[in-house]
Design an enzyme around this catalytic site. Structure first.
Site, PDB file in Angstrom:
ATOM      1  N   HIS A   1      26.678 -15.431  14.453  1.00 20.73           N
ATOM      2  CA  HIS A   1      28.048 -15.437  13.934  1.00 20.73           C
ATOM      3  C   HIS A   1      28.262 -16.598  12.968  1.00 20.73           C
ATOM      4  O   HIS A   1      28.841 -16.428  11.886  1.00 20.73           O
ATOM      5  CB  HIS A   1      29.021 -15.536  15.119  1.00 20.73           C
ATOM      6  CG  HIS A   1      30.451 -15.678  14.750  1.00 20.73           C
ATOM      7  ND1 HIS A   1      31.334 -14.617  14.730  1.00 20.73           N
ATOM      8  CD2 HIS A   1      31.182 -16.773  14.398  1.00 20.73           C
ATOM      9  CE1 HIS A   1      32.533 -15.050  14.377  1.00 20.73           C
ATOM     10  NE2 HIS A   1      32.465 -16.357  14.174  1.00 20.73           N
ATOM     11  N   GLU A   2      27.792 -17.778  13.345  1.00 20.02           N
ATOM     12  CA  GLU A   2      27.986 -18.953  12.496  1.00 20.02           C
ATOM     13  C   GLU A   2      27.151 -18.866  11.222  1.00 20.02           C
ATOM     14  O   GLU A   2      27.610 -19.251  10.143  1.00 20.02           O
ATOM     15  CB  GLU A   2      27.653 -20.229  13.272  1.00 20.02           C
ATOM     16  CG  GLU A   2      28.488 -20.444  14.527  1.00 20.02           C
ATOM     17  CD  GLU A   2      29.985 -20.394  14.277  1.00 20.02           C
ATOM     18  OE1 GLU A   2      30.434 -20.642  13.138  1.00 20.02           O
ATOM     19  OE2 GLU A   2      30.720 -20.090  15.238  1.00 20.02           O
TER      20      GLU A   2
ATOM     21  N   GLU B   1      36.687 -13.670  10.645  1.00 17.27           N
ATOM     22  CA  GLU B   1      36.059 -13.643  11.958  1.00 17.27           C
ATOM     23  C   GLU B   1      35.503 -12.263  12.275  1.00 17.27           C
ATOM     24  O   GLU B   1      34.417 -12.135  12.845  1.00 17.27           O
ATOM     25  CB  GLU B   1      37.057 -14.082  13.040  1.00 17.27           C
ATOM     26  CG  GLU B   1      37.432 -15.553  12.991  1.00 17.27           C
ATOM     27  CD  GLU B   1      36.222 -16.458  13.033  1.00 17.27           C
ATOM     28  OE1 GLU B   1      35.320 -16.234  13.876  1.00 17.27           O
ATOM     29  OE2 GLU B   1      36.153 -17.395  12.218  1.00 17.27           O
TER      30      GLU B   1
END
Length: 289
Positions: A144-145, A224
């Site tokens: 995700h990062e 996100e």
């Protein structure tokens, strides 16, 4: 570098639009006649709005290191650190970006990515995240990062924040000047902006700042969703990210420094000002993908 150039050009374009709009509407003639130099104000707004956001972007990595007290893994000292570094490296290669710095900091479950450039970024995970998640879930969070970095989210957020800051600085002062001119009409000793300008400008800057924060938070929530999908793509399946989100939903989010909150895996309280969507919405979006 392309996104940095976009950042500069967009802010210049914003100022050009503001100046053209005030000229077309005749506002610049009114303001100039009453002692306000619109062009000078536009340049001032550009410097303040763009400059602050740009400096914040450039300082994001050192500030993250300093405020969290993280340890950068230059040479892994154990198997866990070696696994984290190798996971970041594998995802970075797959995403087509340079190897980010990798850090670990003490704290409750959280993680974030930051940095001004895709090929010189930072990925950090907390000790709480490592203790409370399986390796597969941690891997999803790291994905995700890395997806945030690959998507250029840090620069894009700076771009949006800079544009909105510019509008806030410019419009609050224009409105303040108009209100002050109205209150002081007929004043033969009018030698410049008075208390009406000062009070109105401050109030409008606060109100417009709140509106700008809502817009920035809305965009942050959208990114996100994209980063969740990016993590699923990097791993080749979405279930690990779904599992990680589900576990995070049952954990107390780790507190991040104020400037880092929009970069973490969790955060935000209040729908309009939340930088992250509810966990349930993120899981639903992944399941529907």
């Amino acid at each position: 570098m392309k996104r940095i150039l976009l950042l500069v050009l967009t802010n210049i374009a914003v100022m050009a639009v503001l100046l053209i709009t005030t000229r077309i509407l005749g506002v610049d003639r009114f303001l100039t006649a009453n002692g306000l130099n619109v062009t000078a104000l536009a340049i001032f707004s550009l410097v303040i709005g763009f400059g602050g956001a740009f400096i914040s972007l450039l300082m994001s990595k050192p500030m993250a290191k300093w405020t969290t007290g993280m340890v950068i893994i230059n040479q892994p000292s154990n198997a866990d650190e070696a696994w984290i570094v190798e996971t970041v490296r594998r995802f970075a290669d797959k995403a087509g970006i340079g190897m980010p710095e990798v850090g670990i900091y003490e704290g409750d479950p959280n993680a974030f990515a930051t940095g001004a450039f895709k090929n010189d970024a930072l990925v950090a995970v907390s000790t709480g995240l490592l203790r409370n998640m399986t390796r597969e879930e941690v891997e999803a969070v790291i994905g995700h990062e890395v997806a945030h970095i690959a998507n250029g989210d840090m620069v894009t957020m700076t771009l949006i924040q800079g544009v909105l800051n510019t509008f806030v600085v410019f419009l609050s002062r224009v409105i303040g000047f108009v209100v002050d001119s109205f209150l002081r009409r007929g004043d033969s000793e009018n030698s410049g902006p008075g208390i009406g300008y000062l009070v109105t400008s401050i109030v409008m800057e606060i109100l417009l700042g709140f509106l700008a924060a809502i817009i920035v938070a809305w965009f942050s929530r959208q990114r996100e969703f994209r980063a969740d999908a990016g993590a699923a793509a990097l791993m080749g399946r979405k279930q690990p990210m779904i599992n990680a989100l589900a576990r995070l939903g049952g954990l107390e989010p780790g507190a991040l420094p104020q400037g880092m909150q929009a970069l973490g895996i969790t955060g935000g309280i209040g729908k309009l000002f939340s930088t992250h969507p509810p966990i349930e919405e993120r899981i639903a979006a992944l399941q529907a993908a």
